[in-house]
Design an enzyme around this catalytic site. Sequence first.
Site, mmCIF file in Angstrom:
data_model
loop_
_atom_site.group_PDB
_atom_site.id
_atom_site.type_symbol
_atom_site.label_atom_id
_atom_site.label_comp_id
_atom_site.label_asym_id
_atom_site.label_seq_id
_atom_site.Cartn_x
_atom_site.Cartn_y
_atom_site.Cartn_z
ATOM 1 N N CYS A 126 74.710 30.772 -13.626
ATOM 2 C CA CYS A 126 76.067 31.349 -13.615
ATOM 3 C C CYS A 126 77.089 30.442 -14.298
ATOM 4 O O CYS A 126 78.210 30.862 -14.570
ATOM 5 C CB CYS A 126 76.501 31.649 -12.183
ATOM 6 S SG CYS A 126 75.254 32.566 -11.274
ATOM 7 N N HIS B 167 83.794 31.887 -11.472
ATOM 8 C CA HIS B 167 82.611 32.747 -11.397
ATOM 9 C C HIS B 167 82.818 33.764 -10.269
ATOM 10 O O HIS B 167 83.216 33.397 -9.154
ATOM 11 C CB HIS B 167 81.379 31.868 -11.136
ATOM 12 C CG HIS B 167 80.144 32.646 -10.859
ATOM 13 N ND1 HIS B 167 79.799 33.771 -11.570
ATOM 14 C CD2 HIS B 167 79.166 32.478 -9.926
ATOM 15 C CE1 HIS B 167 78.666 34.250 -11.090
ATOM 16 N NE2 HIS B 167 78.266 33.483 -10.098
ATOM 17 N N ASN C 157 78.372 40.341 -9.131
ATOM 18 C CA ASN C 157 78.095 39.022 -9.695
ATOM 19 C C ASN C 157 77.215 39.207 -10.932
ATOM 20 O O ASN C 157 76.065 39.613 -10.818
ATOM 21 C CB ASN C 157 77.375 38.192 -8.621
ATOM 22 C CG ASN C 157 76.957 36.820 -9.102
ATOM 23 O OD1 ASN C 157 76.980 36.526 -10.295
ATOM 24 N ND2 ASN C 157 76.552 35.974 -8.162
HETATM 25 O O1 UT7 Z 1 75.780 33.531 -8.579
HETATM 26 C C1 UT7 Z 1 75.114 32.687 -7.723
HETATM 27 C C2 UT7 Z 1 76.017 32.270 -6.685
HETATM 28 N N1 UT7 Z 1 75.768 33.012 -5.490
HETATM 29 C C3 UT7 Z 1 76.643 32.993 -4.502
HETATM 30 O O2 UT7 Z 1 77.681 32.422 -4.638
HETATM 31 C C4 UT7 Z 1 76.289 33.643 -3.202
HETATM 32 C C5 UT7 Z 1 76.917 32.885 -2.073
HETATM 33 N N2 UT7 Z 1 76.616 33.464 -0.763
HETATM 34 C C6 UT7 Z 1 77.243 34.585 -0.336
HETATM 35 O O3 UT7 Z 1 78.029 35.163 -1.069
HETATM 36 C C7 UT7 Z 1 76.968 35.065 1.072
HETATM 37 O O4 UT7 Z 1 76.193 34.109 1.743
HETATM 38 C C8 UT7 Z 1 76.249 36.445 1.117
HETATM 39 C C9 UT7 Z 1 77.217 37.511 0.674
HETATM 40 C C10 UT7 Z 1 75.026 36.428 0.198
HETATM 41 C C11 UT7 Z 1 75.789 36.743 2.534
HETATM 42 O O5 UT7 Z 1 76.883 36.673 3.440
HETATM 43 P P1 UT7 Z 1 76.703 35.974 4.868
HETATM 44 O O6 UT7 Z 1 78.003 36.110 5.582
HETATM 45 O O7 UT7 Z 1 76.205 34.591 4.601
HETATM 46 O O8 UT7 Z 1 75.669 36.923 5.561
HETATM 47 P P2 UT7 Z 1 74.261 36.528 6.210
HETATM 48 O O9 UT7 Z 1 73.314 36.081 5.171
HETATM 49 O O10 UT7 Z 1 74.550 35.628 7.344
HETATM 50 O O11 UT7 Z 1 73.759 37.894 6.779
HETATM 51 C C12 UT7 Z 1 74.156 38.323 8.055
HETATM 52 C C13 UT7 Z 1 73.395 39.553 8.449
HETATM 53 C C14 UT7 Z 1 71.885 39.386 8.612
HETATM 54 O O12 UT7 Z 1 71.518 40.124 9.753
HETATM 55 P P3 UT7 Z 1 71.135 39.352 11.119
HETATM 56 O O13 UT7 Z 1 69.936 38.546 10.791
HETATM 57 O O14 UT7 Z 1 72.349 38.532 11.465
HETATM 58 O O15 UT7 Z 1 70.902 40.488 12.056
HETATM 59 C C15 UT7 Z 1 71.322 40.081 7.395
HETATM 60 O O16 UT7 Z 1 70.046 40.628 7.622
HETATM 61 O O17 UT7 Z 1 73.571 40.614 7.513
HETATM 62 C C16 UT7 Z 1 72.303 41.184 7.184
HETATM 63 N N3 UT7 Z 1 72.357 41.655 5.810
HETATM 64 C C17 UT7 Z 1 72.854 42.862 5.460
HETATM 65 N N4 UT7 Z 1 73.351 43.873 6.203
HETATM 66 C C18 UT7 Z 1 73.779 44.962 5.529
HETATM 67 C C19 UT7 Z 1 71.983 40.994 4.688
HETATM 68 N N5 UT7 Z 1 72.230 41.765 3.613
HETATM 69 C C20 UT7 Z 1 72.762 42.925 4.081
HETATM 70 C C21 UT7 Z 1 73.219 44.085 3.444
HETATM 71 N N6 UT7 Z 1 73.721 45.080 4.203
HETATM 72 N N7 UT7 Z 1 73.199 44.245 2.084
#
Ligand code: UT7
Length: 314
Positions: free
Chosen positions: A114, A239, A269
């Site tokens: 990125c 980004h 993204n």
């Molecule tokens: O370009 C490369 C750079 N990349 C980035 O900058 C990404 C940086 N990271 C992020 O933007 C965030 O960490 C995410 C948006 C990817 C995720 O957000 P989060 O607040 O860290 O969510 P999480 O991973 O803690 O997920 C929480 C919950 C999980 O469920 P449980 O285990 O708590 O029951 C996931 O299974 O959300 C669930 N989950 C979803 N639910 C609905 C994961 N993806 C989804 C989804 N829809 N698409």
Amino acid sequence: MEGIKIISTGAGIPSKVVTNEDMSRIVETNDEWIYTRTGIHERRFCGEGEDCLSLAVSAAKQALERSGIEKSEIGCLICGTVTSKYASPSTACLVQKALELPEDIPVLDINAACAGFIYGLEVARGFLAAGEKKYGIVVGVEELTRVLDMSDRSTCVLFGDGAGAAVIKAEEGTLYENCLGAKGGLEIFIEGVGSEKSTVHMDGKAVFKFAVAAIPKVMNTIFEKSGKTIEDVDHCICHQANARIIDHVVKKYNAPAEKFYKNMDRFGNTSAASVPTAMNEMWEKGMIKPGQTLLLVGFGGGLTMAGALLKFEG
Ligand code: UT7
């Protein structure tokens, strides 16, 4: 030192709009989850006849036409991408052919994920400083749909396809400061050539943590090296991975939110394409004026981080 400035921009925007509701028909997700966590409402996927190469060609062609520079004056072409159609030849070589650019110039792809477009600016600056010609083309392009696992809701809702490009000019004494780095690591990875499958894997939380530390680190380094402050910057183009990451930076610098452009709501993204497509959109909207100072900041796979402070000549 010979610095660089942006002369013109262009973009290759895929035709297919895919909303969060569309994604909810593919995986168990919903607009509320995606939007509140990332700021994304929709993204663009390549449609019929579109791919990484066609997007890159459109972006580079538009930037070149808008620059008013003759093809013969172009001294290098760099593409930042992790989703090149071919491992070889590079996307850059195929863009060179499509645009009928000179044959006696360096043309190559770089992989800095990125941060690829911003790394590309510095690579181009190096080539221009070493050569006779003063203009270069830098492209950031991705067809991430080729490497998305459409059954993994934690990644497939985040990314989109796109391309952005800029024509740059090397000039003695022009404002230019940069910061490039990498932490190393497999927090985001895509399997390479010869692998049975090739898809994006990401530890979202680890990357988020990295990003909110890396952006101020890059910005502070640039401010220290240049003697400038956030007040001297007209637009900070980060980004577009996650709106919450940008909000974090706004808060840290106590800066006006309008200084930090966001368009991930409509494009998701797009990795190396996100900074140049955002810059192009801002220019098209009349937000970037000739003579303004831009701070571009990227971070991503490899745990790369990059920033560039430079002028938009227009
Ligand atoms: O370009 C490369 C750079 N990349 C980035 O900058 C990404 C940086 N990271 C992020 O933007 C965030 O960490 C995410 C948006 C990817 C995720 O957000 P989060 O607040 O860290 O969510 P999480 O991973 O803690 O997920 C929480 C919950 C999980 O469920 P449980 O285990 O708590 O029951 C996931 O299974 O959300 C669930 N989950 C979803 N639910 C609905 C994961 N993806 C989804 C989804 N829809 N698409």
